[in-house]
Design an enzyme around this catalytic site. Structure first.
Site, short mmCIF file in Angstrom:
data_model
loop_
_atom_site.label_atom_id
_atom_site.label_comp_id
_atom_site.label_asym_id
_atom_site.label_seq_id
_atom_site.Cartn_x
_atom_site.Cartn_y
_atom_site.Cartn_z
CB THR A 74 37.32 43.43 67.70
OG1 THR A 74 38.27 43.53 68.78
CG2 THR A 74 35.96 43.91 68.17
CG ASN A 151 43.30 38.21 76.60
OD1 ASN A 151 42.33 37.47 76.72
ND2 ASN A 151 43.29 39.47 76.98
CB SER A 198 44.32 39.77 66.07
OG SER A 198 44.77 41.10 66.05
CB CYS A 321 36.80 50.77 83.38
SG CYS A 321 36.72 52.32 84.26
N1 PLP Z 1 40.83 38.02 71.57
C1 PLP Z 1 41.87 38.03 72.40
C2 PLP Z 1 42.16 36.83 73.24
C3 PLP Z 1 42.69 39.17 72.48
O1 PLP Z 1 43.74 39.18 73.32
C4 PLP Z 1 42.37 40.29 71.68
C5 PLP Z 1 43.16 41.53 71.79
O2 PLP Z 1 43.74 41.83 72.80
C6 PLP Z 1 41.27 40.21 70.81
C7 PLP Z 1 40.53 39.05 70.78
C8 PLP Z 1 40.92 41.36 69.93
O3 PLP Z 1 41.84 41.48 68.87
P1 PLP Z 1 42.03 42.89 68.13
O4 PLP Z 1 42.86 43.76 69.01
O5 PLP Z 1 42.72 42.55 66.85
O6 PLP Z 1 40.68 43.43 67.89
#
Ligand code: PLP
Length: 377
Positions: A74, A151, A198, A321
């Site tokens: 994030t 994801n 991440s 949510c």
């Molecule tokens: N982007 C994708 C595709 C993700 O699956 C996730 C987390 O589920 C993130 C970004 C965010 O990562 P983080 O949990 O390290 O903030």
């Protein structure tokens, strides 16, 4: 305690054994602040540089300042996107309509400020179409932000083609690499300005992540300070960073074997479940090795998830949510699936820690529970 079969590795992964051993070893050591001049500080600085060097080498970064450590995917999204846009208010940003909330919510906040956001449709296939990107670029854009893989479905975007177009149009391109790393080969074609990752998705600690920057990329800092080449102030999460480098060492030393193993298990799980009438896959595009998103016709996904959990199989549903109520997956809805189908779909995401025995058990549990529950509705 039930013997759990963990099929939720896109949510988070278990720590790798080699990572644990490295952390145990370091936890016994006195570690100074990498910014301190004294010997203990310098030891930590050495560890930090070594971790950065390890990661830089895997990503063919020629200078260490191309790897920027963050706290998460994030934060990587925020620093990459906001950092590339700098102080100039953007007029037009292009993204897919199924980006992760960490990107999507940022885009929505820009939208509220009057920025035009083109959300490219992905359709039932689950990936953007290059023609749509070209068309969107007829309106000059300040930034393109696209996920390498989704994801929820595991469907990949064609990063080579996207990067080529970004380069031709001289538009910065940010790639969310979180669902790609550890699950597929990561390539960094010219045209990608920044790609973020991440730690907790690749068997490292939570609370750490990193951004790969192309050599020419200049970001505006998000938190001013001296650390991370002035891009992100704050004392480094040294153990997190070391866990990242160690997890990547394990992965890259056996990349082909790991990816083959995970794909073999995922395909076996998927093919076995698809042989049962009423079960089908969501997303027809090319996918990373570990994810399958399945529609269980006639069932309520939430009820089924709880039943599976009680039987020892951990899977996941669409996003929860803020009120805690389960909402149907926005990704599936935006792909064009009906609400009823989105509500009856579950994601299963594997890792190299899953075994054939577990997957065989999961197939028996999922198929027998599905057939039993279907008879009841
Ligand atoms: N982007 C994708 C595709 C993700 O699956 C996730 C987390 O589920 C993130 C970004 C965010 O990562 P983080 O949990 O390290 O903030």
């Amino acid at each position: 305690m039930l013997n759990r079969i963990y099929l939720d590795n896109n949510a988070t992964t278990f720590l790798d054994q080699q990572v644990k051993e490295k952390l145990h070893f370091l936890l016994e050591k006195p570690l100074g602040n990498p910014s301190s001049i004294h010997a203990l500080g310098q030891v930590s600085k050495g560890l930090l540089v070594e971790a950065r060097r390890t990661i830089a080498s895997y990503f063919q970064a020629t200078t260490l300042n191309q790897i920027i450590f963050t706290s998460s995917g994030t934060e990587g999204a925020y620093l990459s996107i906001k950092g590339l846009l700098k102080d100039k208010p953007p007029k037009h940003i292009i993204a897919s309509n199924i980006e992760h909330p960490c990107v999507n919510q940022l885009l929505e906040s820009f939208q509220k400020q009057g920025v035009k956001i083109t959300f490219l449709p992905v359709g039932l296939e689950g990936a953007i179409h290059i023609q749509d990107l070209k068309k969107a670029l007829e309106v000059p854009a300040d930034l393109i932000t696209i996920m390498g893989a989704n994801n929820e479905t595991g469907v990949k975007n064609d990063l080579t083609a996207i990067a080529k177009i970004a380069l031709e149009h001289q538009v910065p391109l940010v790639v969310d690499g979180v669902a790609l790393l550890g699950k597929d080969k990561v390539t960094l074609p010219k045209g990608i300005s920044a790609m973020f990752f991440s730690g907790h998705k690749i068997h490292a600690l939570p609370g750490c992540g990193f951004i790969y920057l192309a050599p020419s990329t200049k970001l505006k800092p998000m938190i001013s300070g001296t650390q991370e080449f002035g891009l992100r102030g704050g004392t480094e999460n040294l153990l997190g960073i070391i866990s990242l480098a160690e997890a990547l060492k394990v992965f890259f030393s056996q990349e082909a074997e790991i990816l083959n193993k995970i794909k073999g298990l995922r395909d076996h799980l998927e093919q076995s479940l698809l042989s049962i009438p009423g079960i089908s896959v969501n997303g027809s595009g090319e996918r990373v090795s570990n994810t399958t998103n399945l529609y269980f016709e006639g069932l309520d996904g939430e009820t089924f998830l709880i039943a599976l959990d009680q039987a020892g199989v951990a899977v996941s549903l669409g996003s929860a949510c803020s009120s805690g109520a389960i909402e149907p997956s926005k990704v599936l809805l935006n792909m064009g699936f009906s609400r009823q189908r989105a509500e009856a779909s579950l994601r299963m995401s594997l890792s190299r820690f899953n075994t054939l025995e577990e997957i065989n058990q999961a197939i028996v549990i999922i198929s027998s529970l599905y057939q039993k529950k279907r008879k009841m509705v």
